[in-house]
Every structure is written in structure tokens, then in C-alpha cells.
Scaffold this motif. Structure first.
Motif, PDB file in Angstrom:
ATOM      1  N   LEU A 130       1.127  -1.592   0.173  1.00  0.00           N
ATOM      2  CA  LEU A 130       0.148  -0.273  -0.430  1.00  0.00           C
ATOM      3  C   LEU A 130       1.181   1.560  -0.272  1.00  0.00           C
ATOM      4  O   LEU A 130       0.439   2.143  -0.925  1.00  0.00           O
ATOM      5  CB  LEU A 130      -0.906   0.409   1.086  1.00  0.00           C
ATOM      6  CG  LEU A 130      -1.731  -0.586   0.871  1.00  0.00           C
ATOM      7  CD1 LEU A 130      -3.605  -0.781   2.279  1.00  0.00           C
ATOM      8  CD2 LEU A 130      -3.164   0.174  -0.161  1.00  0.00           C
ATOM      9  N   ALA A 131       1.574   1.093   0.719  1.00  0.00           N
ATOM     10  CA  ALA A 131       2.796   2.840   0.957  1.00  0.00           C
ATOM     11  C   ALA A 131       3.579   3.133  -0.069  1.00  0.00           C
ATOM     12  O   ALA A 131       3.484   4.121  -0.384  1.00  0.00           O
ATOM     13  CB  ALA A 131       3.966   1.958   2.178  1.00  0.00           C
ATOM     14  N   LEU A 132       4.016   1.603  -1.165  1.00  0.00           N
ATOM     15  CA  LEU A 132       4.532   2.489  -1.954  1.00  0.00           C
ATOM     16  C   LEU A 132       3.961   1.729  -3.716  1.00  0.00           C
ATOM     17  O   LEU A 132       4.087   2.151  -4.650  1.00  0.00           O
ATOM     18  CB  LEU A 132       5.729   1.163  -2.191  1.00  0.00           C
ATOM     19  CG  LEU A 132       6.966   0.853  -1.013  1.00  0.00           C
ATOM     20  CD1 LEU A 132       7.737  -0.035  -0.821  1.00  0.00           C
ATOM     21  CD2 LEU A 132       7.472   2.746  -0.343  1.00  0.00           C
ATOM     22  N   ASP A 133       3.034   1.700  -3.364  1.00  0.00           N
ATOM     23  CA  ASP A 133       1.720   1.823  -4.732  1.00  0.00           C
ATOM     24  C   ASP A 133       2.117   1.140  -5.799  1.00  0.00           C
ATOM     25  O   ASP A 133       2.279   0.754  -6.350  1.00  0.00           O
ATOM     26  CB  ASP A 133       2.259   2.954  -5.823  1.00  0.00           C
ATOM     27  CG  ASP A 133       1.372   4.768  -4.763  1.00  0.00           C
ATOM     28  OD1 ASP A 133       0.498   4.355  -4.206  1.00  0.00           O
ATOM     29  OD2 ASP A 133       1.774   5.442  -4.465  1.00  0.00           O
ATOM     30  N   ALA A 134       2.075   0.011  -4.600  1.00  0.00           N
ATOM     31  CA  ALA A 134       2.448  -1.366  -5.819  1.00  0.00           C
ATOM     32  C   ALA A 134       1.142  -1.583  -6.586  1.00  0.00           C
ATOM     33  O   ALA A 134      -0.099  -1.909  -6.373  1.00  0.00           O
ATOM     34  CB  ALA A 134       2.640  -3.062  -4.511  1.00  0.00           C
TER      35      ALA A 134
END
Length: 291
Positions: A130-134
Motif C-alpha cells: 500500500l505505502a509504495l503503490d504496488a
């Protein structure tokens, strides 16, 4: 205890695996590392008439870096992800999150895709995604599609995958420049599920201003969460002007459905979550400033 009776299937390739899922529908479940599914079956918390074992499919294993992204195939073990040099240089947040996943025996058997697809709200890899926009790559008998991490986690142990789809790979953007990364979580004992935790990535420009930030939260809802408002509040600001404790409090704003259980009340989890964000920010921002 032992699981309820089921039919076991070991497909020869991914195509056959998705065809089996399409045939059996909700009566089937994918088996990969089995570190979450098997205990649930043994305790009879879950029942499936068919298990489709994809653990030996080589096409679901491997790590590749290309065109500014890192792709991890779903059958790659957690231990492999944690030890891989490509992961360490391209997506350091995954490397730092891996030791928090259970114990080494679990990491040796558990798979990266299983950790993501299980969608545990206290899971480290989902919070990093989520944090890294996977981007998630899902495969079905009709083809492939990509699902953004922001749309993938839909509820407790629920994802956007259709009954005939298998998570085949996850693609992470590679951050460049002056970046810092940190993972902090609090659990009663090492290896226990976190009461609350945070994964954080930050990038600074040449003037020490925040040009990018991702904050993933775990243990603070029915899904992993992202502190979007807190991220937006600090974008463009000099890193020296961001107070860690204030950022932690801001990251908790709007979280009105934090669960309460024997581990602690909702208010307690909120305080722990704020502290974990503050600690992660302190470490990540220090790393970025010194890069």
C-alpha cells in the motif's frame, strides 16, 4: 485437530490451476506455503472441498528488476525476499519488513504472494504494498489483469481477486534519489501479530524538502491502511520542520474503526500506532537526510 476432508489437486502449470479454480468456484482454495491456511483448516475455522496446490509451480517463483520496477512472483518465499540483493537495493522497505514476519520457519515456507493475498490487516507485506503503490498481477482462465494495491484489500482476509483468479506477481516502483525507509511495530512477543505498526518511505529533494512519502499502517483496521492525509500534509515541507510525534497523531486521524480485543482497546492501539509512525519517521527521515 485435523482438517475436514478435501480433494487435493496439484496442477502442472498456472493455466491448469486457474481452470481448476474456475471449475470448483467458491468450493476451492489455493494452497501455496500454507502457513496461514493450514492452521485455519486444522482448527476448522475454514472449510474447502478442494485445495489447489501451486507451491511447485516454477513460473510463480523469482525476482526481476527492469524499467524502474521490481517484480516479485507470488510463489517466492518470504525468506528469499528478505535475503535477495535486488530487493535490498530496489525496495529496501521489503527487506526491513521481512524479519517481522512470524519466525524463520514460517518465512522459509510462507510465500510472498500468500502473505499479500491472505490480506491480514496485521501483515507487513500488505502494508508495504500500500505505502509504495504496488501493482498486483492476477491471472485467470480469461487472461491477466493488474490491480492497484489501493483497490486490492477490501476487508478482513478479503481481496479484489475473483474466485478463478490467482495472484501471480506483485510489481513495486523503485524509488531513486535521497530516500529513507523504516519499519516499526509493537507486539507482545517477537513473532506475534503486531498490535499496531507502521512502514514508512520518504524521499527528499536537493533542498531537504519532502518530495514523496508513503505511510502504511498495520493492525489498525479490518485491512492494512495508508495514512494518506498525513502524507499529503508534509509534502513540500522542509524535513526539519516535521515533528515526529505530531505526524504520528495526524496519521491516526480518521481511523474510527480501530479494533479492540484482548491485546488492547481501540484507544490503546491508536496510541501505539501513533508512536510507531513517529519512530518510523524519525529513522526514515534521518536516513534520507544523510543520503
Amino acid at each position: 485437530m485435523k482438517p475436514a476432508p478435501f480433494a487435493y489437486h496439484r496442477p502442472a502449470d498456472l493455466t491448469e490451476a486457474t481452470q481448476l479454480l474456475a471449475e470448483f468456484g467458491d468450493e476451492a482454495k489455493v494452497l501455496a506455503g500454507g502457513q496461514s491456511l493450514v492452521p485455519m483448516l486444522n482448527l476448522r475455522l475454514a472449510f474447502f472441498d478442494h485445495l489447489v496446490d501451486i507451491s511447485r509451480l516454477d513460473e510463480l517463483k523469482g525476482i526481476e528488476r527492469s524499467n524502474g520496477s521490481l517484480t516479485i512472483r507470488a510463489g517466492t518465499t518470504d525468506a528469499t525476499v528478505g535475503a535477495d540483493d535486488q530487493v535490498r537495493s530496489a525496495v529496501p522497505l521489503l527487506t526491513r519488513a521481512t524479519p517481522h514476519i512470524g519466525h524463520f520457519q514460517i518465512r522459509n515456507r510462507g510465500t510472498f504472494g500468500g502473505s499479500i493475498a491472505h490480506a491480514d490487516p496485521a501483515g507487513e507485506y500488505p502494508a508495504v504494498a500500500l505505502a509504495l503503490d504496488a501493482q498486483m498481477e492476477a491471472v485467470s482462465p480469461t487472461g491477466r489483469r493488474e490491480i492497484a494495491a489501493a483497490d486490492f484489500f477490501q476487508g478482513l482476509w478479503e481481496t479484489a481477486l475473483e474466485p478463478d483468479e490467482i495472484l501471480a506477481a506483485v510489481r513495486f516502483p523503485v524509488w531513486d534519489g535521497r530516500c529513507g525507509f523504516a519499519v516499526h511495530e509493537f507486539a507482545r512477543r517477537h513473532g506475534d501479530f503486531a498490535i499496531a505498526g507502521a512502514v514508512l518511505a520518504v524521499r527528499l529533494d536537493g533542498d531537504d524538502r519532502i518530495s514523496r512519502c508513503g505511510i502504511g499502517l498495520l493492525g489498525l483496521g479490518s485491512t492494512p491502511r495508508r495514512a494518506t492525509a498525513a502524507e499529503q500534509a508534509i509534502l513540500g515541507r522542509p524535513v526539519s520542520e516535521v515533528d515526529a510525534d505530531e505526524l504520528g497523531v495526524l496519521a491516526m486521524e480518521g481511523l474510527d474503526d480501530i479494533p479492540a480485543d484482548l491485546q488492547g482497546s481501540a484507544d490503546y492501539r491508536r496510541r501505539v500506532g501513533a508512536a510507531m509512525v513517529a519512530r518510523a519517521w524519525t529513522d526514515a527521515s534521518r536516513e534520507a537526510a544523510s543520503a
